[in-house]
Design a protein around this motif. Structure first.
Motif, PDB file in Angstrom:
ATOM      1  N   ARG A   1      29.339  68.670  77.419  1.00  0.00           N
ATOM      2  CA  ARG A   1      28.912  69.208  78.821  1.00  0.00           C
ATOM      3  C   ARG A   1      28.924  68.183  79.751  1.00  0.00           C
ATOM      4  O   ARG A   1      28.710  68.767  80.821  1.00  0.00           O
ATOM      5  N   HIS A   2      29.011  66.981  79.470  1.00  0.00           N
ATOM      6  CA  HIS A   2      28.814  65.978  80.402  1.00  0.00           C
ATOM      7  C   HIS A   2      29.777  66.013  81.762  1.00  0.00           C
ATOM      8  O   HIS A   2      29.353  65.896  83.116  1.00  0.00           O
ATOM      9  N   ALA A   3      31.101  66.461  81.470  1.00  0.00           N
ATOM     10  CA  ALA A   3      31.807  66.334  82.567  1.00  0.00           C
ATOM     11  C   ALA A   3      31.749  67.507  83.734  1.00  0.00           C
ATOM     12  O   ALA A   3      31.535  67.300  84.903  1.00  0.00           O
ATOM     13  N   SER A   4      31.234  68.681  83.090  1.00  0.00           N
ATOM     14  CA  SER A   4      30.590  69.727  84.048  1.00  0.00           C
ATOM     15  C   SER A   4      29.460  69.213  84.774  1.00  0.00           C
ATOM     16  O   SER A   4      29.358  69.607  85.897  1.00  0.00           O
ATOM     17  N   ILE A   5      28.764  68.558  84.232  1.00  0.00           N
ATOM     18  CA  ILE A   5      27.251  68.158  84.977  1.00  0.00           C
ATOM     19  C   ILE A   5      27.731  67.185  85.912  1.00  0.00           C
ATOM     20  O   ILE A   5      27.093  67.317  87.032  1.00  0.00           O
ATOM     21  N   ARG A   6      28.661  66.392  85.665  1.00  0.00           N
ATOM     22  CA  ARG A   6      29.111  65.326  86.416  1.00  0.00           C
ATOM     23  C   ARG A   6      30.031  65.661  88.015  1.00  0.00           C
ATOM     24  O   ARG A   6      29.756  64.845  88.867  1.00  0.00           O
ATOM     25  N   LEU A   7      30.352  67.072  87.561  1.00  0.00           N
ATOM     26  CA  LEU A   7      31.694  67.123  88.800  1.00  0.00           C
ATOM     27  C   LEU A   7      31.102  67.267  89.928  1.00  0.00           C
ATOM     28  O   LEU A   7      31.643  66.806  91.051  1.00  0.00           O
ATOM     29  N   ALA A   8      30.007  67.832  90.547  1.00  0.00           N
ATOM     30  CA  ALA A   8      29.413  67.943  91.746  1.00  0.00           C
ATOM     31  C   ALA A   8      29.273  66.518  92.452  1.00  0.00           C
ATOM     32  O   ALA A   8      29.538  66.199  93.616  1.00  0.00           O
ATOM     33  N   PHE A   9      28.598  65.704  91.467  1.00  0.00           N
ATOM     34  CA  PHE A   9      28.356  64.283  92.089  1.00  0.00           C
ATOM     35  C   PHE A   9      29.379  63.376  92.294  1.00  0.00           C
ATOM     36  O   PHE A   9      29.697  62.734  93.024  1.00  0.00           O
ATOM     37  N   GLU A  10      30.429  63.698  91.302  1.00  0.00           N
ATOM     38  CA  GLU A  10      31.699  62.862  91.556  1.00  0.00           C
ATOM     39  C   GLU A  10      32.435  63.247  92.907  1.00  0.00           C
ATOM     40  O   GLU A  10      33.122  62.529  93.376  1.00  0.00           O
ATOM     41  N   ALA A  11      32.507  64.641  93.087  1.00  0.00           N
ATOM     42  CA  ALA A  11      33.060  65.106  94.002  1.00  0.00           C
ATOM     43  C   ALA A  11      32.536  64.816  95.288  1.00  0.00           C
ATOM     44  O   ALA A  11      33.063  64.531  96.419  1.00  0.00           O
ATOM     45  N   VAL A  12      31.310  64.879  95.383  1.00  0.00           N
ATOM     46  CA  VAL A  12      30.510  64.650  96.877  1.00  0.00           C
ATOM     47  C   VAL A  12      30.777  63.039  97.079  1.00  0.00           C
ATOM     48  O   VAL A  12      30.808  62.833  98.339  1.00  0.00           O
ATOM     49  N   ALA A  13      30.645  62.240  96.219  1.00  0.00           N
ATOM     50  CA  ALA A  13      30.939  60.845  96.518  1.00  0.00           C
ATOM     51  C   ALA A  13      32.448  60.487  96.714  1.00  0.00           C
ATOM     52  O   ALA A  13      32.540  59.831  97.863  1.00  0.00           O
ATOM     53  N   GLU A  14      33.327  61.302  96.281  1.00  0.00           N
ATOM     54  CA  GLU A  14      34.669  61.123  96.492  1.00  0.00           C
ATOM     55  C   GLU A  14      35.053  61.332  97.923  1.00  0.00           C
ATOM     56  O   GLU A  14      35.798  60.906  98.860  1.00  0.00           O
ATOM     57  N   ALA A  15      34.374  62.688  98.270  1.00  0.00           N
ATOM     58  CA  ALA A  15      34.612  63.394  99.531  1.00  0.00           C
ATOM     59  C   ALA A  15      34.034  62.526 100.677  1.00  0.00           C
ATOM     60  O   ALA A  15      34.696  62.285 101.616  1.00  0.00           O
ATOM     61  N   ALA A  16      32.667  61.839 100.334  1.00  0.00           N
ATOM     62  CA  ALA A  16      32.275  60.967 101.337  1.00  0.00           C
ATOM     63  C   ALA A  16      33.203  59.650 101.708  1.00  0.00           C
ATOM     64  O   ALA A  16      33.108  59.069 102.754  1.00  0.00           O
ATOM     65  N   ALA A  17      33.604  59.089 100.459  1.00  0.00           N
ATOM     66  CA  ALA A  17      34.519  58.064 100.529  1.00  0.00           C
ATOM     67  C   ALA A  17      35.517  58.254 101.391  1.00  0.00           C
ATOM     68  O   ALA A  17      35.942  57.437 102.208  1.00  0.00           O
ATOM     69  N   ARG A  18      36.274  59.449 101.196  1.00  0.00           N
ATOM     70  CA  ARG A  18      37.414  59.878 101.902  1.00  0.00           C
ATOM     71  C   ARG A  18      37.078  60.065 103.437  1.00  0.00           C
ATOM     72  O   ARG A  18      37.768  59.833 104.372  1.00  0.00           O
ATOM     73  N   ALA A  19      35.941  60.628 103.819  1.00  0.00           N
ATOM     74  CA  ALA A  19      35.421  60.767 105.068  1.00  0.00           C
ATOM     75  C   ALA A  19      35.307  59.404 105.711  1.00  0.00           C
ATOM     76  O   ALA A  19      35.502  59.187 106.912  1.00  0.00           O
ATOM     77  N   ARG A  20      34.827  58.633 105.076  1.00  0.00           N
ATOM     78  CA  ARG A  20      34.265  57.304 105.598  1.00  0.00           C
ATOM     79  C   ARG A  20      35.679  56.460 106.050  1.00  0.00           C
ATOM     80  O   ARG A  20      35.673  55.956 107.075  1.00  0.00           O
ATOM     81  N   THR A  21      36.715  56.736 105.164  1.00  0.00           N
ATOM     82  CA  THR A  21      38.075  55.960 105.236  1.00  0.00           C
ATOM     83  C   THR A  21      38.440  56.729 106.547  1.00  0.00           C
ATOM     84  O   THR A  21      39.135  56.004 107.422  1.00  0.00           O
ATOM     85  N   ARG A  22      38.349  57.970 106.677  1.00  0.00           N
ATOM     86  CA  ARG A  22      39.145  58.694 107.866  1.00  0.00           C
ATOM     87  C   ARG A  22      38.254  58.417 109.115  1.00  0.00           C
ATOM     88  O   ARG A  22      38.821  58.136 110.184  1.00  0.00           O
ATOM     89  N   THR A  23      37.273  58.338 109.097  1.00  0.00           N
ATOM     90  CA  THR A  23      36.124  57.959 110.370  1.00  0.00           C
ATOM     91  C   THR A  23      36.543  56.314 110.804  1.00  0.00           C
ATOM     92  O   THR A  23      36.347  56.169 111.913  1.00  0.00           O
ATOM     93  N   VAL A  24      36.487  55.580 109.822  1.00  0.00           N
ATOM     94  CA  VAL A  24      36.966  54.113 110.109  1.00  0.00           C
ATOM     95  C   VAL A  24      38.424  53.936 110.671  1.00  0.00           C
ATOM     96  O   VAL A  24      38.327  53.037 111.430  1.00  0.00           O
ATOM     97  N   ALA A  25      39.364  54.455 110.347  1.00  0.00           N
ATOM     98  CA  ALA A  25      40.443  54.335 110.652  1.00  0.00           C
ATOM     99  C   ALA A  25      41.010  54.766 111.968  1.00  0.00           C
ATOM    100  O   ALA A  25      40.170  55.013 113.004  1.00  0.00           O
TER     101      ALA A  25
END
Length: 145
Positions: A121-145
């Motif tokens: 069950r752990h993977a399903s519980i982690r999904l939203a937190f993994e996705a939001v961190a990855e989306a924010a990292a991608r956004a940060r890269t986009r706004t810095v570039a």
């Protein structure tokens, strides 16, 4: 706290996921899937000038545990920095894995204590937190570039 894996609080959170509309023009997006159960969470974010989450959208196709996790993430992500999101992601993963006693500072994650012995069950519980961190990292890269 109930020791049941699927308790009333989990089910209430699953039924009330905030920010369930994708953003029209996100700064960053991430989709995460659980290979074990097929759960999928897609998160869009927009950052403000200080690099904090200003807007959030999510599409959640997951079990009740994944939905409850997405609900807790969505309820508290606005205003958070990438570092805070990464800390929450890592603390939740360590808590579920049993290498950390508590789930960290993110409100409500102690709810998943009964899921700790259920590794599938752990993977399903982690999904939203993994996705939001990855989306924010991608956004940060986009706004810095």
């Amino acid at each position: 706290m109930s020791n049941q894996l699927y308790n009333t609080r989990i089910l209430r959170l699953a039924a009330g996921i905030p920010h369930q509309q994708r953003l029209d023009d996100p700064h960053g997006t991430s989709e995460r899937r659980s290979p074990v159960c097929g759960s999928r969470v897609t998160v869009d974010v927009a950052l403000d000038a200080d690099g904090r989450i200003a807007a959030l959208g999510q599409e959640v196709r997951a079990c009740a545990l994944g939905q409850a996790s997405a609900s807790l993430m969505g309820a508290h992500a606005i205003g958070r920095t990438l570092a805070e999101l990464e800390e929450a992601r890592d603390a939740l993963a360590a808590f579920l894995a049993g290498t950390r006693d508590g789930p960290g500072e993110w409100p409500g994650l102690e709810l998943f204590d009964p899921a700790r012995p259920h590794a599938a069950r752990h993977a399903s519980i982690r999904l939203a937190f993994e996705a939001v961190a990855e989306a924010a990292a991608r956004a940060r890269t986009r706004t810095v570039a």
